[in-house]
Design a protein around this motif. Structure first.
Motif, PDB file in Angstrom:
ATOM      1  N   ARG A 280       0.234  -0.622  -0.357  1.00 44.85           N
ATOM      2  CA  ARG A 280       0.491  -0.256   0.420  1.00 44.85           C
ATOM      3  C   ARG A 280       0.532   1.349  -0.180  1.00 44.85           C
ATOM      4  O   ARG A 280       1.003   2.105  -0.848  1.00 44.85           O
ATOM      5  CB  ARG A 280      -0.532   0.006   1.374  1.00 44.85           C
ATOM      6  N   TRP A 281       1.844   0.906   1.245  1.00 45.31           N
ATOM      7  CA  TRP A 281       2.698   2.297   0.561  1.00 45.31           C
ATOM      8  C   TRP A 281       3.318   2.765  -0.646  1.00 45.31           C
ATOM      9  O   TRP A 281       3.066   4.040  -1.298  1.00 45.31           O
ATOM     10  CB  TRP A 281       3.991   2.078   2.088  1.00 45.31           C
ATOM     11  N   THR A 282       3.567   1.333  -1.104  1.00 48.97           N
ATOM     12  CA  THR A 282       4.558   1.772  -2.764  1.00 48.97           C
ATOM     13  C   THR A 282       3.003   2.532  -3.828  1.00 48.97           C
ATOM     14  O   THR A 282       4.046   3.148  -4.311  1.00 48.97           O
ATOM     15  CB  THR A 282       4.682   0.392  -3.645  1.00 48.97           C
ATOM     16  N   THR A 283       2.219   1.929  -2.957  1.00 54.17           N
ATOM     17  CA  THR A 283       1.067   2.340  -3.776  1.00 54.17           C
ATOM     18  C   THR A 283       0.812   3.862  -4.229  1.00 54.17           C
ATOM     19  O   THR A 283       0.392   4.657  -5.078  1.00 54.17           O
ATOM     20  CB  THR A 283      -0.588   1.699  -4.179  1.00 54.17           C
ATOM     21  N   ASP A 309      -7.387  -1.296   0.521  1.00 62.64           N
ATOM     22  CA  ASP A 309      -8.434  -1.291   1.836  1.00 62.64           C
ATOM     23  C   ASP A 309      -7.542  -0.542   2.898  1.00 62.64           C
ATOM     24  O   ASP A 309      -8.505  -0.100   3.557  1.00 62.64           O
ATOM     25  CB  ASP A 309      -9.347  -2.449   2.485  1.00 62.64           C
ATOM     26  N   LEU A 310      -6.009  -0.904   2.641  1.00 66.43           N
ATOM     27  CA  LEU A 310      -5.759   0.048   3.708  1.00 66.43           C
ATOM     28  C   LEU A 310      -5.856   1.694   3.444  1.00 66.43           C
ATOM     29  O   LEU A 310      -5.509   1.875   2.461  1.00 66.43           O
ATOM     30  CB  LEU A 310      -4.260  -0.590   3.822  1.00 66.43           C
ATOM     31  N   SER A 311      -5.484   2.372   4.385  1.00 66.24           N
ATOM     32  CA  SER A 311      -5.676   3.797   4.549  1.00 66.24           C
ATOM     33  C   SER A 311      -4.227   4.464   6.039  1.00 66.24           C
ATOM     34  O   SER A 311      -4.574   3.835   6.106  1.00 66.24           O
ATOM     35  CB  SER A 311      -7.148   4.740   4.487  1.00 66.24           C
ATOM     36  N   PHE A 312      -3.681   5.174   5.522  1.00 66.63           N
ATOM     37  CA  PHE A 312      -2.920   5.854   6.255  1.00 66.63           C
ATOM     38  C   PHE A 312      -2.531   7.054   6.954  1.00 66.63           C
ATOM     39  O   PHE A 312      -3.046   7.920   5.701  1.00 66.63           O
ATOM     40  CB  PHE A 312      -1.466   5.469   5.923  1.00 66.63           C
ATOM     41  N   GLY A 313      -2.519   7.368   8.149  1.00 71.11           N
ATOM     42  CA  GLY A 313      -2.450   8.894   8.240  1.00 71.11           C
ATOM     43  C   GLY A 313      -0.681   9.484   7.758  1.00 71.11           C
ATOM     44  O   GLY A 313      -0.215   8.627   8.136  1.00 71.11           O
ATOM     45  N   SER A 314      -1.350  10.760   8.516  1.00 72.08           N
ATOM     46  CA  SER A 314      -0.257  11.255   7.645  1.00 72.08           C
ATOM     47  C   SER A 314       1.855  11.448   8.637  1.00 72.08           C
ATOM     48  O   SER A 314       2.208  10.456   8.854  1.00 72.08           O
ATOM     49  CB  SER A 314      -0.384  13.068   7.652  1.00 72.08           C
ATOM     50  N   ASP A 315       0.480  11.252  10.287  1.00 67.24           N
ATOM     51  CA  ASP A 315       1.253  10.689  11.725  1.00 67.24           C
ATOM     52  C   ASP A 315       2.311   9.357  10.392  1.00 67.24           C
ATOM     53  O   ASP A 315       3.291   9.071  11.065  1.00 67.24           O
ATOM     54  CB  ASP A 315       1.087  10.971  12.436  1.00 67.24           C
ATOM     55  N   GLU A 316       1.642   8.281  10.121  1.00 67.85           N
ATOM     56  CA  GLU A 316       2.084   7.409  10.418  1.00 67.85           C
ATOM     57  C   GLU A 316       3.380   7.073   8.961  1.00 67.85           C
ATOM     58  O   GLU A 316       4.359   6.388   8.658  1.00 67.85           O
ATOM     59  CB  GLU A 316       0.589   5.924   9.838  1.00 67.85           C
ATOM     60  N   LEU A 317       3.010   7.919   7.673  1.00 69.25           N
ATOM     61  CA  LEU A 317       3.836   8.102   6.556  1.00 69.25           C
ATOM     62  C   LEU A 317       4.748   8.634   7.094  1.00 69.25           C
ATOM     63  O   LEU A 317       5.484   7.842   6.708  1.00 69.25           O
ATOM     64  CB  LEU A 317       3.323   9.081   5.720  1.00 69.25           C
ATOM     65  N   ARG A 318       4.815   9.592   7.698  1.00 67.09           N
ATOM     66  CA  ARG A 318       5.620  10.208   8.501  1.00 67.09           C
ATOM     67  C   ARG A 318       7.053   9.880   9.258  1.00 67.09           C
ATOM     68  O   ARG A 318       8.100   9.459   9.203  1.00 67.09           O
ATOM     69  CB  ARG A 318       5.584  11.635   9.044  1.00 67.09           C
TER      70      ARG A 318
END
Length: 333
Positions: A280-283, A309-318
Motif C-alpha cells: 500500500r505504501w508503494t501504491t 483497503d488500507l489507509s494511512f494517516g500523515s503521522d504514520e507515513l511520516r
C-alpha cells in the motif's frame, strides 16, 4: 480496488496488478499448477483485473497457465501485459546480447536479449497462442538489447499496434536516456522498473521524466522478492535453487530486520500484514501507476487484493519515512 489510467492511453489497470513471475517456477524453486491457477481466479474475483507476465517466466508456462485461467472469461474485462526480448531456445541463431545462464531441467540454458523487428513479431505470436487471445493490452520490451537499434524495436511495436494485436507499447528496465531515444520513433506508454522501500533510485530521474511526458510507471519487486514480508527472518530456509539465496545478500539484513520490526505495529493496528503495508505504501508514491504483486496460491492473492483497503494517516507515513532514513534510503520531498 482502485483503477488507474496508464500513461497516455485509455487503459485502466488495477492498482494492484497480478505479477506472474513466481508461478512460472524457474528461479523460484518450482510451481504448482492448480494453486497458480487458483491464485489467478482469486485475484480476478477480487478486482485485480490486470495480469503481468512474460515468455521467460517458466519458459512459456506462466503465459500458458494464465491462458487456461482466463479461458471463457470476459476478455474485455481483463488487461493482459506481457513482454518480449529474452530468447532461450536458440532461435536467434547466435544473434543478440548474452544475458545470463538460467536453470532448466537441471541444465544451464543461455539467455539472450534479442529485440530485432522479426523477433518481436515472432514472440508476440507465440505469446498470443499461449495466452489464448488475439491481442495484448500492453507489450513490453523485457530488458534493453544493446545489439539491436532502439528504433528498430520501436518500429516493430508500432506495426503491431497498427495491426490491432497490441493496444499499447512499453518497456522494462529502460534508463531515461533510452526512453528519450525510443520516443523519437514511438512514444512509450510505460516503463516497468524495480522499486521498493529499499530501492528508490527512480525518484531521481524516471519519476520526474514520467511526470513531464505522461508516461506510466509499473513497479516490480516492491516486496524485494519476499524480503519485506518479514517471513525470511522467521523462516529463513530457502530451497537450494532459489535465486533469492544470492539476491538478499545485497542488503544489510540486520538493518532491514530492525526496520520491519519498527513499522510492524502499524500493520498490526490495522489488522494487516507487513506485506499489505509495504504494498500500500508503494501504491501511494508519486507517479507510480500500478504495483505488481506475485501470488503462488489463492490466499496470497486475496491478501494482495485487500491491500487497497488500507489507509494511512500523515503521522504514520511520516514515521515510516523516518524509519527509512535509518536505512539510508532517500525520502521523496
Amino acid at each position: 480496488m482502485e483503477y488507474r489510467k496508464l500513461g497516455n492511453t485509455n487503459l485502466q489497470l488495477s492498482a494492484i496488478t497480478y505479477g506472474a513471475f513466481a508461478i512460472g517456477g524457474n528461479m523460484w524453486g518450482g510451481t504448482e499448477k492448480k494453486e497458480a491457477i487458483d491464485s489467478i481466479h482469486a485475484s480476478l474475483d477480487r478486482g485485480v483485473t490486470t495480469i503481468d507476465t512474460a515468455p521467460f517466466y517458466g519458459f512459456g508456462l506462466s503465459e500458458e497457465m494464465i491462458g487456461e485461467a482466463i479461458k471463457g472469461k470476459d476478455r474485455s474485462a481483463i488487461q493482459l501485459l506481457t513482454k518480449f526480448g529474452l530468447v532461450w531456445d536458440g532461435s536467434n541463431k547466435g544473434k543478440g546480447e548474452y544475458f545470463f545462464d538460467a536453470e532448466a531441467g537441471g541444465k544451464k540454458l543461455p539467455i539472450y536479449k534479442y529485440a530485432s523487428k522479426a523477433n518481436v513479431i515472432k514472440e508476440l505470436e507465440e505469446s498470443l497462442q499461449r495466452l489464448g487471445t488475439d491481442y495484448v493490452d500492453l507489450l513490453q520490451l523485457h530488458w534493453p538489447d544493446n545489439s539491436t537499434p532502439i528504433s528498430e524495436t520501436m518500429e516493430a511495436l508500432e506495426l503491431l499496434i497498427q495491426q490491432g494485436k497490441v493496444r499499447a507499447a512499453g518497456v522494462s528496465n529502460y534508463s531515461v536516456t533510452q526512453m528519450k531515444e525510443a520516443d523519437r520513433t514511438l512514444h512509450l506508454t510505460s516503463n516497468q522498473v524495480s522499486y521498493s522501500m529499499l530501492n528508490r533510485s527512480i525518484e531521481n530521474d524516471l519519476v520526474p521524466y514520467a511526470q513531464e511526458t505522461n508516461t506510466g510507471i509499473i513497479v516490480y519487486s516492491p516486496m524485494e522478492r519476499g524480503l519485506l514480508t518479514g517471513k525470511y527472518f522467521k523462516e529463513s530456509k530457502l530451497k537450494d535453487n532459489d535465486h533469492r539465496n544470492g539476491y538478499f545478500g545485497q542488503f544489510d539484513l540486520e538493518k532491514v530486520k530492525a526496520f520491519l520490526q519498527a513499522i510492524e505495529p502499524i500493520a498490526q493496528n490495522k489488522k494487516a500484514s507487513l506485506s499489505q503495508l509495504v504494498l500500500r505504501w508503494t501504491t501511494l508514491q508519486p507517479r507510480i501507476s500500478v504495483v505488481l504483486a506475485g501470488a503462488r496460491n489463492a490466499q496470497q492473492a486475496i491478501e494482495n487484493a485487500a491491500t487497497m483497503d488500507l489507509s494511512f494517516g500523515s503521522d504514520e507515513l511520516r514515521f515510516i519515512d523516518q524509519q527509512l532514513e535509518k536505512l539510508s534510503v532517500p525520502v521523496t520531498q
